[in-house]
Motif scaffolding. Structure first.
Motif, short mmCIF file in Angstrom:
data_model
loop_
_atom_site.label_atom_id
_atom_site.label_comp_id
_atom_site.label_asym_id
_atom_site.label_seq_id
_atom_site.Cartn_x
_atom_site.Cartn_y
_atom_site.Cartn_z
N THR B 170 -59.93 36.44 37.93
CA THR B 170 -59.39 36.65 36.78
C THR B 170 -59.51 38.29 36.07
O THR B 170 -59.02 38.22 34.93
N VAL B 171 -59.79 39.05 37.28
CA VAL B 171 -59.89 40.42 36.54
C VAL B 171 -58.19 40.74 36.30
O VAL B 171 -57.83 41.62 35.43
N TYR B 173 -55.91 43.24 37.93
CA TYR B 173 -55.78 44.76 37.61
C TYR B 173 -54.16 44.95 37.46
O TYR B 173 -53.68 45.65 36.60
N TRP C 162 -65.99 53.03 33.29
CA TRP C 162 -64.93 52.41 32.46
C TRP C 162 -64.32 51.36 33.39
O TRP C 162 -64.36 50.25 32.85
N TRP C 163 -64.14 51.60 34.71
CA TRP C 163 -63.75 50.64 35.34
C TRP C 163 -64.54 49.61 35.88
O TRP C 163 -64.22 48.11 35.65
N CYS C 165 -67.26 48.46 33.71
CA CYS C 165 -67.03 47.70 32.36
C CYS C 165 -65.66 46.71 32.06
O CYS C 165 -66.04 45.48 32.07
N ALA C 166 -64.60 47.13 32.54
CA ALA C 166 -63.41 46.38 32.57
C ALA C 166 -63.49 45.40 33.73
O ALA C 166 -62.96 44.47 33.60
N THR C 167 -64.14 45.59 34.89
CA THR C 167 -64.07 44.70 35.78
C THR C 167 -65.21 43.57 35.59
O THR C 167 -64.97 42.41 35.75
N THR C 169 -66.36 42.45 32.86
CA THR C 169 -65.97 41.53 31.84
C THR C 169 -64.54 41.01 32.12
O THR C 169 -64.09 40.02 31.26
N THR C 170 -63.99 40.94 33.39
CA THR C 170 -62.76 40.17 33.82
C THR C 170 -61.73 40.82 33.08
O THR C 170 -60.80 40.01 33.10
N VAL C 171 -61.78 41.86 32.23
CA VAL C 171 -60.78 42.17 31.37
C VAL C 171 -59.62 42.81 32.42
O VAL C 171 -58.36 42.55 32.13
N GLY C 172 -59.86 43.85 33.32
CA GLY C 172 -59.08 44.50 34.11
C GLY C 172 -57.93 44.90 33.60
O GLY C 172 -57.00 44.45 34.16
N THR D 170 -60.12 38.67 27.38
CA THR D 170 -60.42 39.23 28.74
C THR D 170 -58.94 39.12 29.49
O THR D 170 -58.85 39.13 30.69
N GLY D 172 -56.32 41.38 29.08
CA GLY D 172 -56.55 42.91 29.73
C GLY D 172 -55.25 43.28 30.29
O GLY D 172 -54.99 43.62 31.59
N MET D 191 -65.80 44.32 24.32
CA MET D 191 -66.12 43.49 25.30
C MET D 191 -67.23 42.87 25.49
O MET D 191 -67.57 41.61 25.49
N LEU D 195 -66.88 38.92 24.00
CA LEU D 195 -66.71 37.92 25.20
C LEU D 195 -67.85 37.01 24.80
O LEU D 195 -67.30 35.66 25.12
#
Lengths: 225, 225, 225, 225
Positions: B170-171, B173, C162-163, C165-167, C169-172, D170, D172, D191, D195
């Protein structure tokens, strides 16, 4: 959600709700169909647009009459509004009407005396069905709001449905995303409501899988071979 | 998933399933290999394309024969289809065939009388392996469907595998995402099926970690030093 | 993860592990520092690059010696490798070495006879710390692999962090994502390993919150005021 | 979070906290309003900017006085800082002040002797409200930090709120994401903190749904019809 369970509804209300179940189910279907036609039909399909509009408003009037009758029969007065908050929300945002359809579906299934699904399967069915309906309604609304916006990335209903899938599952590719204010408000609602439902589906599935493996353990005699 | 467990299968069916386990495992591997070759081999590798096609269809015929035999032996008639819904789904969408491989793998492990994994580890192994196979099958299918599409962001099998990783977790990109209708249908299936499996893995891992820490508490005598 | 707990390690092994705890903690810090310097120092900082390289290889040699000694002392022979699978993985991928640091940190905290954290807090501390270290190691490795790639979106260590962190937390968001083969392999490892850890943190936090509210219920006498 | 519950606060501290509850609630509102005005008001609205700045600093001074008084009254000395870690964090990062508002809201609700919500509903209310406030504070801070950055994708407060929604859930999309160093630090905090809170909401909702279905099972007599 209070600790004390809501008082049992009076018998008249229960009777009314049992009798109106099937007609309201049909009305719910008609409302969704009407809205879908209005959004998806090409602009020059003139008669259909008007028919759909009439359908939408007349079914909504029906829902209003039903709500008022139940408020009256319940004998709760104004307390009916918070106690039955889901019904109230559904009346104000008629696109959430499908949520009631799920209850009807479960009631119909119950009446037929089918072998009942177990707890996790029912939670999964309820939450999954609600999530699908929510996603469909949000797709329609977002397509409606976005298609004419300048710089929009959602241009067809296919894009909108794809966006709803990616949003509900929190994947969020970002290749399609609303750009208008109201489109983003609908999207925020879909995130807030849908994620909790999806979370319930995932949680139930996980619990069910653990249950299946536990049961398998109990069935097998202590390892020997 | 009904409350009453499915009736125990007759002895003949059990015997058939035990005997066909290993051949069908080989056939499952052949099917996946065949499909992978057909999708991944360069277009001018002429003989391989045809061999792969024959492999895919002949193994599928084998699955069909096996399904029909088991339907006959079960004595359930048409009820076999819903009771064994996973087998049925696997027959219709042969790329999901790997899902049965997981069951075979677990059966083989059981037969060897290995020290059994605990509950959480088995759920993790089952769900994780299913998720990996689902991701691999979806990568192949999406690469197959997308590679020739105009404006596609998935151009190599590497892109497709990368997309499947980012989707399953669920990332999302969005640097690679399907653009064709059928590619998006496969993607929606991967989201729906895979997320629940990944949720099961994460949930089991979390439960297992809590179990480990609880056990550690019990082992240690009350703090003194 | 087998049902039967691993046999208690012999006394000599336990003594060895207690004695090497602090030196290996220092070596782990040196290794990570060395790798960080090698990756982050500007290219013309000549002496530092060589010093860092020597540091990295000599600490790794230390880990190898420690692993061999423990394998010998355990009396398990080749079975040591799967039983202590985490130690083995850490030896092969030395950037995962920080994972052992967490165990050391917990051991140090235990020795000081601090008022112990409760179950959920310890799971959160363990999983959270592991996730942070995993994220830091992955940031370093991805920055190392991506910075010279053509068309890369990760150009500075800041982008890489930054990448990560976003990965995790699955924000992506997708504004920064690896484009090279090895960068994507590291990313897939971070997703697979890190998400489970993050899931454990979130799950523990949720359980802890429910516990807090339950305790509050018990403390308060039945509502009167 | 220690196993031994924190010692009961002395009576004087409890009295102080009960008396300052309402004034501090008002101060918290003023602080947030002041910061929001300072960030959202157009640059040439001169008097308002200065008034907001004075408001922000004077309310923060109030928080400092309150913290010092409570530290003194508690009789814990320096141990007050870790025991009341949430209060300390709130003092250092005054934008997290809203978190205390949630406690006040719960206390007010308790005093009114309302029929209490059940466990899951309270966890959902607490965590959901905290998540909303955290998201609002992060939106303000990120908009403040990003609006003048070259190449920023967050240019209006609407973009910032939309970004906070997509981050907290999440999803994103990546159509809006911070590009400055401090903006990304705030985002990483959102995040990490948000989360876990959202996870608590989703987990509670899932547990509540299962409870509702279980209760329904118990109410209905064994299936007959």
């Amino acid at each position: 959600m209070s600790d004390r369970p809501a008082p049992d509804p009076p018998a008249r209300l229960t009777r009314w709700e049992q009798r109106t179940e099937v007609p309201l189910f049909a009305a719910g279907l008609l409302f969704l169909t009407g809205y879908a036609v209005r959004v998806l039909a090409p602009r020059d399909a003139e008669p259909w647009h008007d028919i759909a509009l009439i359908l939408v408003w007349s079914t909504w009037l029906l829902f209003l009459v039903d709500y008022a009758t139940r408020l009256h029969l319940s004998g709760l007065g104004a307390r009916f509004v918070p106690v039955r908050w889901l019904d109230t929300l559904v009346l104000l945002l008629p696109l959430l009407r499908p949520l009631r359809m799920v209850q009807v579906y479960l009631a119909v299934q119950r009446r037929r005396d089918r072998p009942r699904l177990n707890l996790y399967a029912r939670v999964m069915a309820y939450a999954g069905l609600t999530a699908v309906l929510l996603g469909f309604a949000a797709s329609l609304a977002v397509y409606h709001l976005e298609r004419a916006a300048p710089g929009a990335s959602i241009r067809t209903f296919g894009d909108s449905a794809w966006w709803a899938c990616a949003t509900l599952t929190t994947v969020g590719y970002g290749d399609a995303a609303p750009v208008t204010f109201w489109g983003r408000v609908v999207a925020a609602g879909l995130m807030a409501g849908g994620l909790a439902l999806l979370g319930a589906v995932t949680g139930s599935f996980s619990s069910w899988l653990i249950q299946v493996f536990t049961r398998e353990d109990e069935k097998r005699p202590p390892e020997r071979d």
